[in-house]
Write a protein that holds these residues in place. Structure first.
Motif: not given
Lengths: 276, 745
Positions: B271-275, B280-286
């Motif tokens: 859920r946090e990653f969803g948030t 506005g975080w992009n895939r690379m940041r995650v």
């Protein structure tokens, strides 16, 4: 109403949480529940209603005071697990079913560890699921059931060991109003059919109104007590308060003249029951 | 943010750290061992002050090299050669130290000058104050053994007088002793032979010319530049390979643990990653966040591991038995290596979880429910225990994988050790032999006994006959470890080699080959085979069913003694008795008469040989290492599983389940998980053993044995692992207060 008919009694029940900043969750609660009653405990959050339920269900021990269930002081019961398994059944707000087990297996859970054979366990679970109207959902997993259905499974589970007392903490809290009403009706029916005592904790007046008696809690105390009647009872009360009702109760000649002796006896009995 | 992610689940992070740390500690400490040996061998070569080093061409290690002494005089006479020194290098048993390194040098040569005397005098002063053979002791050895100048020290049965203490700065040498060449030859049982000649040239420019000339004159000798010497030692290559293999294994299991932890952590935070994606975080940041956590976790594990490794290194360095094989200080390169591996593992095992997290569709991820209790299952399979394990199939699978690898290691190593022991027992014992003997306290590779002793034993009362035989290794063709057996052709020992083709051995210059060796070398009866450049005519092919024998060859005892330069010596002897019941008595009588030999009943030989016990101990140590890392993973998984199900456990308690029942439930899950991993590991090991036994190089040397005992031991270990890994989480689960557990979100 003899002593034998009291199923739950609390005497000056106090529960204090925390060591430093202490919270008095219960501040001297005295109450009695009669066998076969269908009552509710109401109050705002933090009023101590769930704590009270936990004390009665032996999930938690009081700081002081006594809880007596079936005349037995819980402070003197050594095997509290066994007590919980045999004497009380719990229904929680969130159904709290084990997600890996089917409906039937969930109902069997409280019978595990009790002297109930495997076959008997299965038979009884099926019987209870049929009783709550889920005969065709026995082998479904919780994820495959609707919210109302899950709560029915939870009720069936609470009844598994034929407890004399069912404690329900916000049983409709997670349901829409229609399913909620159905669940209360189901519990009411089971209360009548099986004679099981139900204590419901709720903050919903609509739910409380459907019980026989409402204890209202505030700041760890019971502050009020309502007797709620069924519509029939309400009418009967109105009748009692009318001139004729009063006359019958008083044994006035007017009443005897108006009614046959049989009618008089029946009405008098009815009014006496409601009058107390 | 990365740190906070890791500190959420402290126990899990700690257990994962522990797994990585043990793996890194293995890299550091085993690496140190390989490094120590390298430094030692380099000192023997480069440090000697010699320009060239002449040794036996076919010897696997310098310790097995034997060159006739008279070669030295001919070397000294060659043009361009300035000086020739003899060097003997052997291992001897001394008080408390089974493998004490002893060097023999010429007291007046150039090579011994490097042993800087810091106390007492050098070897050449023949004026040992109280008599006894003179010996120089390394500083570290002197400290470890608590000896001073003037004290005596016993090597095998010989007493030496310590005349001086030296320092060279190389632990390999400082943990050893130096004696005269003649005394060292006596200790090694090879009179008139040396392990190597050290040559000093007049002019370095002539190096290649001198080398070519020597190799032409002595085709069975090898000449290396002293600086290349260490690299040419196969022992070093094996030690390095071994240390890498064990480290790799530890890293593999540790890596599985890290992957497990990261996956769990990512699943929980769906859920946090969803948030994060939604704001506005992009895939690379995650991706970067998760990889950062994984790398940090491993970096910390690496640091902890280096600490553990240093501690282990310091502790082990104190023991005189091994200090000689370790470098003085831990080489910084090893620390960097350990940390590097840890970070690499962090990156690699973080990739999949990070990719998974970065690929989550934000809307779905935010709707995800399942942090507590795992994802709700849609199917029902098997018993309740299995269903609980299937809640987190990835986690259970990874845990099983970790345990499986550990168990595979254990079975594989166990089978290897058992196989070796069984073989050595068989080739030493053979049929109808009651007692076997070898040099007391010696390593089986170096055992030497005088033939005359065997003859005297044969004459003892109660003894029917006794026979000595010699074993040695040689590189023949493509086979690095070709075992050569030397037996009297008319003795009883050679009867064990059943000739299936051709004829039995009758004379010198003949050889009978094992079936496997014949196939590997592609040789037939009637052909010739060269060992140490000496030709042997193949008269027969035998089969014994013992791989070590079937992968080698038998020549006459005389030939073997000449070949290995051990005239009148044997490696082992066997004894046949008049009355088998008298074995104990005869053993006692032999040992009291000849203290230099160790005798044991043929069936108990392995138990009495230090070497084999060490082999067994080290296989167990490696298995233990794997198990500890696997066990940490197990505890981690069960801890997580309990943690996730806190509410459920509260419900069960509210419904009247006793603590003991909860304890049993969790323990059962843990046991099932580890047993599944164990069974998988055993199956994998069986496949591995089968494959290894098909490999000609390995099968010619040792046949891995899988016994029922080993299976029982292994499954028992898996069981204990499950129990130990599960007991703490189960206890935690059973202690949960129902009210609090129910309130747990």
């Amino acid at each position: 109403m003899g002593e034998n008919d009291v199923i739950v009694e609390t005497r000056n029940l106090v529960k204090i949480y925390g060591d430093g900043a202490q919270v008095r969750a219960l501040n001297g609660v005295n109450m009695r529940v009669v066998r076969g009653e269908f009552i509710s405990v109401m109050g705002p959050s933090g009023s101590g209603k769930s704590t009270l339920l936990n004390m009665i269900g032996a999930l938690d021990r009081p700081t002081s005071g006594q809880v007596l269930v079936n005349g037995q002081d819980l402070g003197e019961v050594r095997d509290l697990d066994g007590f919980r398994a045999r004497t009380v059944g719990f229904v929680f707000q969130l159904h709290n079913l084990i997600p890996t087990l089917t409906a039937r297996e969930n109902v069997e859970v409280p019978m595990v560890g009790q002297p109930v054979g495997r076959a008997e366990r299965r038979r009884r679970a099926e019987e209870l699921l049929a009783l709550v109207g889920l005969a065709d959902r026995m082998d479904h997993l919780p994820a495959q059931l609707s919210g109302g259905e899950r709560q029915r499974v939870a009720i069936a589970r609470a009844l598994a060991n034929r407890p004399s007392l069912v404690l329900a903490d916000e049983p409709t809290g997670d349901l829409d109003s229609r399913s909620g009403a159905e669940i209360i009706q189901l519990m009411r029916r089971l209360n009548r059919e099986l004679g099981t005592t139900f204590i419901l904790v709720t903050h919903d007046p609509a739910v409380a109104r459907q019980t026989e008696r409402v204890l209202v809690m505030k700041d760890g105390r019971i502050v009020r007590e309502h007797h709620v009647g069924t519509p029939f009872e309400e009418d009967l009360k109105a009748f009692r308060d009318s001139g004729l009702g009063q006359a019958i109760l008083a044994g006035d000649d007017v009443a005897r003249d108006l009614l046959t002796p049989e009618e008089y006896e029946v009405l008098l009995r009815l009014l006496r029951r409601i009058a107390q | 943010m990365i740190l906070k992610g890791l500190s959420r689940r402290k126990t899990r992070t700690l257990l994962t750290l522990l797994g990585v740390a043990i793996a890194v500690a293995a890299i550091v400490s085993l690496g140190a061992l390989a490094e120590g040996l390298t430094i030692g061998y380099e000192a023997l070569g480069t440090g000697s002050g010699a320009d060239l080093l002449v040794a036996d061409a076919d010897a696997v290690d310098i310790v097995f090299s034997a060159v006739e002494e008279e070669v030295g005089e001919r070397l000294a006479g060659l043009p361009g050669v300035k000086e020739v020194d003899r060097m003997v290098y052997t291992l001897a048993a001394t008080e408390d130290v089974p493998y004490f390194i002893v060097f023999g040098y010429d007291p007046d040569g150039f090579a011994v000058r490097r042993f800087r005397i810091v106390e007492g005098e050098g070897l050449s002063t023949r004026s040992a104050p109280h008599g006894g053979r003179p010996l120089l002791l390394g500083r570290a050895a002197a400290d470890d053994l608590d000896k001073q100048v003037g004290d005596t020290i016993r090597l095998y049965e010989t007493t030496f007088r310590i005349v001086g203490i030296y320092e060279t700065g190389t632990p390999f040498e400082d943990g050893a002793a130096v004696v005269t060449v003649e005394d060292a030859q006596r200790l090694s049982g090879h009179p008139h032979q040396v392990n190597a000649f050290l040559i000093k040239l007049r002019d370095l420019g002539e190096l290649d010319r001198v080398r070519e000339r020597i190799e032409r004159l002595f085709p069975d000798l090898t000449v290396t530049r002293s600086s290349d010497f260490a690299e040419n030692q196969e022992t070093l290559a094996y030690t390095r390979a071994f240390s890498w293999a064990v480290s790799f294994l530890a890293v593999l299991i540790g890596g599985v643990g890290v992957m497990n932890t990261m996956l769990m952590s990512v699943f929980e935070r769906t859920r946090e990653f969803g948030t994060l994606r939604a704001v506005g975080w992009n895939r690379m940041r995650v991706l970067g966040l998760v990889l950062g956590e994984s790398t940090l976790l491993n970096g910390l594990g690496g640091v902890l591991g280096v600490g553990l490794g240093i501690a282990a290194f310091k502790a082990v360095s104190r023991s005189p038995a091994v200090s000689g094989f370790l470098p003085d200080t831990l080489p910084p390169a090893l620390i960097v290596q350990g940390l590097g591996v840890a970070l690499a593992v962090g990156l690699i095992s973080g990739i999949y979880p990070a990719w998974w997290a970065s690929r989550l569709p934000p809307a779905e991820a935010m709707r995800y429910e399942g942090s507590a209790g795992g994802r709700a299952p849609r199917v029902r399979v098997g018993a309740a225990v299995l269903r609980n394990l299937l809640r987190q199939p990835t986690r259970s699978a990874l845990t099983m994988l970790g345990i499986g690898i550990a168990i595979t290691t254990m079975v594989g190593m166990g089978a290897l050790a058992d196989g070796m022991i069984a073989e050595i027992e068989r080739f030493v014992g053979g049929a109808n032999v009651h007692l076997v003997g070898m040099q007391a306290d010696a390593s089986i590779d170096l055992s030497t006994i005088d033939e005359r002793i065997v003859r005297r034993i044969a004459a003892l009362p109660g003894v029917k006959d006794a026979e000595g035989f010699l074993t040695g290794y040689a590189t023949v063709g493509d086979l690095p470890f070709f075992v050569v057996f030397g037996y009297p052709p008319r003795g009883y020992g050679i009867q064990d080699f059943t000739v299936v083709e051709g004829e039995p051995l009758t004379a010198n210059g003949q050889i009978i080959l094992g079936r496997v060796a014949a196939e590997n070398l592609n040789k037939r009866v009637g052909e010739t085979i060269r060992i140490f450049d000496r030709p042997f005519r193949i008269v027969g092919i035998y089969e014994t069913g013992v791989p070590l024998q079937d992968g080698g060859g038998v020549i006459s005892l005389r030939d073997a003694q000449n070949l290995f330069g051990q005239p009148h010596k044997v490696s082992f002897f066997s004894v046949r008795l008049e009355d088998p019941e008298a074995a104990q008595a005869v053993k006692a009588s032999i040992e009291s008469r000849f203290p230099e030999v160790m005798v044991s009943e043929s069936t108990k030989f392995a138990e009495n040989v230090t070497d084999l016990q060490l082999t067994k101990a080290s296989t167990w140590a490696i298995a233990l290492l794997a198990l500890v890392i696997g066990g940490a993973g197990m505890m981690n998984t069960m801890g997580m599983s309990v943690y996730e199900r806190t509410r459920e456990i509260g419900v069960l308690r509210a419904l009247g389940w006793r603590r003991s029942r909860i304890l049993g439930m969790i323990l059962r899950e843990s046991l099932v998980l580890s047993l599944l991993g164990g069974v998988g590991g055993v199956v994998a090991a069986l496949v591995l053993i089968f494959l290894m036994n098909q490999n000609p190089t390995v099968a010619g040397f040792v046949k891995m044995r899988f016994s029922l005992d080993l299976l029982v031991q292994t499954l028992l270990t898996a069981f204990v692992l499950g129990g130990l890994g599960g007991i703490y989480p189960a206890w935690r689960a059973s202690r949960l207060q129902p009210v609090e557990a129910l309130r747990y979100e």
